[in-house]
Design a protein around this motif. Structure first.
Motif, PDB file in Angstrom:
ATOM      1  N   UNK A 122       0.840  -1.202   0.000  1.00 23.39           N
ATOM      2  CA  UNK A 122       0.000   0.000   0.000  1.00 23.39           C
ATOM      3  C   UNK A 122       0.870   1.245   0.000  1.00 23.39           C
ATOM      4  N   UNK A 123       1.944   1.214   0.789  1.00 25.55           N
ATOM      5  CA  UNK A 123       2.860   2.359   0.811  1.00 25.55           C
ATOM      6  C   UNK A 123       3.488   2.579  -0.560  1.00 25.55           C
ATOM      7  N   UNK A 124       3.799   1.503  -1.251  1.00 29.78           N
ATOM      8  CA  UNK A 124       4.369   1.636  -2.595  1.00 29.78           C
ATOM      9  C   UNK A 124       3.325   2.191  -3.559  1.00 29.78           C
ATOM     10  N   UNK A 125       2.068   1.779  -3.409  1.00 30.75           N
ATOM     11  CA  UNK A 125       1.007   2.263  -4.304  1.00 30.75           C
ATOM     12  C   UNK A 125       0.755   3.762  -4.154  1.00 30.75           C
ATOM     13  N   UNK A 126       0.920   4.279  -2.934  1.00 31.25           N
ATOM     14  CA  UNK A 126       0.696   5.712  -2.718  1.00 31.25           C
ATOM     15  C   UNK A 126       1.997   6.500  -2.868  1.00 31.25           C
ATOM     16  N   UNK A 127       3.023   5.841  -3.406  1.00 28.31           N
ATOM     17  CA  UNK A 127       4.308   6.466  -3.708  1.00 28.31           C
ATOM     18  C   UNK A 127       5.051   6.965  -2.478  1.00 28.31           C
ATOM     19  N   UNK A 128       4.887   6.274  -1.371  1.00 26.54           N
ATOM     20  CA  UNK A 128       5.679   6.570  -0.180  1.00 26.54           C
ATOM     21  C   UNK A 128       6.848   5.581  -0.187  1.00 26.54           C
ATOM     22  N   UNK A 129       7.829   5.882  -1.038  1.00 24.39           N
ATOM     23  CA  UNK A 129       8.889   4.925  -1.326  1.00 24.39           C
ATOM     24  C   UNK A 129       9.772   4.605  -0.133  1.00 24.39           C
ATOM     25  N   UNK A 130      10.056   5.563   0.695  1.00 24.74           N
ATOM     26  CA  UNK A 130      10.903   5.321   1.874  1.00 24.74           C
ATOM     27  C   UNK A 130      10.241   4.367   2.847  1.00 24.74           C
TER      28      UNK A 130
END
Length: 99
Positions: free
Chosen positions: A67-75
């Motif tokens: 989910x974090x990757x989907x919302x572009x929260x890469x760190x």
């Protein structure tokens, strides 16, 4: 069987108190083969890592990382997915040692 006497066990194995003679031992080795345990089946590392994902906590972490990757929260995604990888590796290592 647990209450067999030593003499009963020797008779069942067709031997005596002094053991087998060399001739008898060679004949049995030829007829039956060596007394070696069968090779244990070992599970592959990828399968061990995949079974680590069945742990509910690890599965939730994996979902959060995706989910974090989907919302572009890469760190955040990188840290969470690294934790999932470490968790799977530690679990696989423990299961490999236990086997």
């Amino acid at each position: 069987m647990a209450s067999d006497t030593a003499l009963q066990v020797l008779r069942r194995l067709d031997t005596g108190p002094r053991g087998l003679t060399d001739t008898e031992a060679t004949a049995r080795l030829t007829a039956v083969g060596e007394n070696t345990p069968s090779r244990a089946h070992t599970t592959s590392w990828p399968r061990l890592c995949a079974t680590g994902l069945r742990d509910p906590f690890t599965a939730v972490l994996l979902c959060l990382g995706l989910v974090s990757a989907l919302v572009a929260s890469w760190g955040t995604a990188a840290v969470i997915l690294a934790l999932v990888a470490v968790s799977c590796a530690l679990r696989a290592g423990g299961e490999h040692r236990a086997d």
